[in-house]
Design a protein around this motif. Structure first.
Motif, PDB file in Angstrom:
ATOM      1  N   GLY A 244       3.857  -2.338  -1.467  1.00 39.01           N
ATOM      2  CA  GLY A 244       4.514  -1.413  -2.386  1.00 39.01           C
ATOM      3  C   GLY A 244       3.843  -0.056  -2.363  1.00 39.01           C
ATOM      4  O   GLY A 244       2.829   0.164  -1.704  1.00 39.01           O
ATOM      5  N   ARG A 245       4.439   0.848  -3.093  1.00 45.30           N
ATOM      6  CA  ARG A 245       3.913   2.207  -3.219  1.00 45.30           C
ATOM      7  C   ARG A 245       3.253   2.318  -4.586  1.00 45.30           C
ATOM      8  O   ARG A 245       3.896   2.096  -5.614  1.00 45.30           O
ATOM      9  N   ASN A 246       1.967   2.655  -4.578  1.00 46.77           N
ATOM     10  CA  ASN A 246       1.193   2.692  -5.811  1.00 46.77           C
ATOM     11  C   ASN A 246       1.200   4.084  -6.435  1.00 46.77           C
ATOM     12  O   ASN A 246       1.107   5.083  -5.725  1.00 46.77           O
ATOM     13  N   ASP A 247       1.263   4.121  -7.763  1.00 48.95           N
ATOM     14  CA  ASP A 247       1.207   5.414  -8.454  1.00 48.95           C
ATOM     15  C   ASP A 247      -0.112   6.119  -8.149  1.00 48.95           C
ATOM     16  O   ASP A 247      -0.139   7.318  -7.888  1.00 48.95           O
ATOM     17  N   PHE A 248      -1.209   5.363  -8.207  1.00 47.65           N
ATOM     18  CA  PHE A 248      -2.530   5.901  -7.856  1.00 47.65           C
ATOM     19  C   PHE A 248      -3.328   4.806  -7.152  1.00 47.65           C
ATOM     20  O   PHE A 248      -3.288   3.647  -7.543  1.00 47.65           O
TER      21      PHE A 248
END
Length: 323
Positions: A244-248
């Motif tokens: 997934g794509r992490n916010d930070f």
């Protein structure tokens, strides 16, 4: 556009005092002396005198949600009662201009309507004048009344408001309005009061912050001495599978921070339950890949303890890697 009405207008329309008293309990809000906002399309007879005003095109009503967003709505109401009182050289500026441009602040940082004029600075309980020059290209006249341009607005906010106010708005400008740092920097000339803070705001802001909450979180990282948190990083498992794509994500330590707003659940095409299941599975995949994951609600952004835990987790992870 909120519909305002003055005490003079109500008198000219012969609104009975008894009807005004009832309306103030229901659908009319006194914002300042002699100036009111119509809060709703009320069906009751006490607004019959002014009902025709509600049929004007483009009329909207204030919306209150019982949370921090209400601060911006209250300020919008105050701005509406000041639209017709500006002098020829005045312009709405700072947070007032940001709201008129349609930006969505996390914190408004003020209860006062902010106006820039070349003449003088003066502060009132609900109104603040900044004595600064306004070039012709500093003012946007397309909104029906003079408002500082978006670039000038964001620069002013960066100079005069805290990072919690400026960074989310600058990030939104970079992301949604396609402004750039190069257009803001000339407005932060050496010697300007607040320049150091404004340059830091530009450094912390990013078009990669997908929401105001994420930009606000970046400010909290700075406040708590947390460095190395990179926004929007794609995570993969040890086998190369997409997680997934992490916010930070920390640039060195296996620490991930996700900032969950209401939109992440209720704007999901398959509904909040599907969003929750998807988020839980991704969280488990990250944990299984060795990441320490912090899932922050908006309320967590105001809790220092959670940032202490994030900082400790980063320290521990780096020490483990070094051994």
């Amino acid at each position: 556009m909120f519909r305002t009405v003055t005490r003079v207008e109500l008198s000219e329309l012969d609104m009975p005092r008894a009807d005004l008293a009832e309306a103030l309990k229901c659908c009319l809000k006194k914002v300042r002396k002699g100036h009111y906002i119509i809060k709703s399309n009320c069906p009751n007879s006490h607004v019959d005198t002014i009902r025709h005003l509600l049929r004007e095109p483009g009329i909207t009503f204030p919306t209150f949600r019982g949370d921090i967003r209400d601060d911006a709505e209250k300020l919008r109401m105050s701005i509406a009662t000041r639209r017709d009182s500006l002098l020829p050289e005045d312009a709405f500026s700072h947070m007032s201009a940001a709201l008129l441009h349609g930006l969505d602040p996390v914190e408004v940082g003020t209860e006062r309507v902010e106006v820039t004029r070349p003449a003088y600075s003066r502060a009132y309980s609900d109104l603040l004048f900044y004595a600064r020059d306004l070039a012709e290209d500093d003012v946007d006249h397309t909104l029906g009344y003079p408002v500082t341009t978006l670039d000038r607005t964001l620069a002013d906010i960066a100079l005069d408001h805290p990072l919690e106010v400026s960074v989310p708005l600058i990030s939104e400008g970079l992301r949604e309005r396609h402004i750039n740092r190069e257009s803001l920097l000339p407005r932060l000339a050496p010697g300007r009061r607040g320049r150091k803070r404004a340059l830091l705001a530009l450094e912390l802001a990013s078009e990669l912050h997908e929401s105001g909450a994420e930009a606000y979180c970046a400010v909290k990282f700075h406040r708590h001495g947390i460095t190395g948190m990179t926004p929007q990083v794609t995570a993969y498992s040890s086998t190369g599978a997409f997680i997934g794509r992490n916010d930070f994500r920390h640039e060195k330590a296996l620490v991930v921070v996700e900032v969950h707003g209401v939109g992440k659940y209720y704007m999901h095409p398959d509904g909040p339950n599907a969003a929750a299941r998807q988020n839980h599975q991704r969280n488990m995949n990250l944990v299984n890949a060795g990441f320490k994951v912090f899932n922050l609600t908006f309320g967590d952004l105001f809790r220092p303890k959670i940032f202490e835990q994030i900082k400790w987790a980063i320290t521990q992870a780096l020490e483990h890697e070094n051994h």
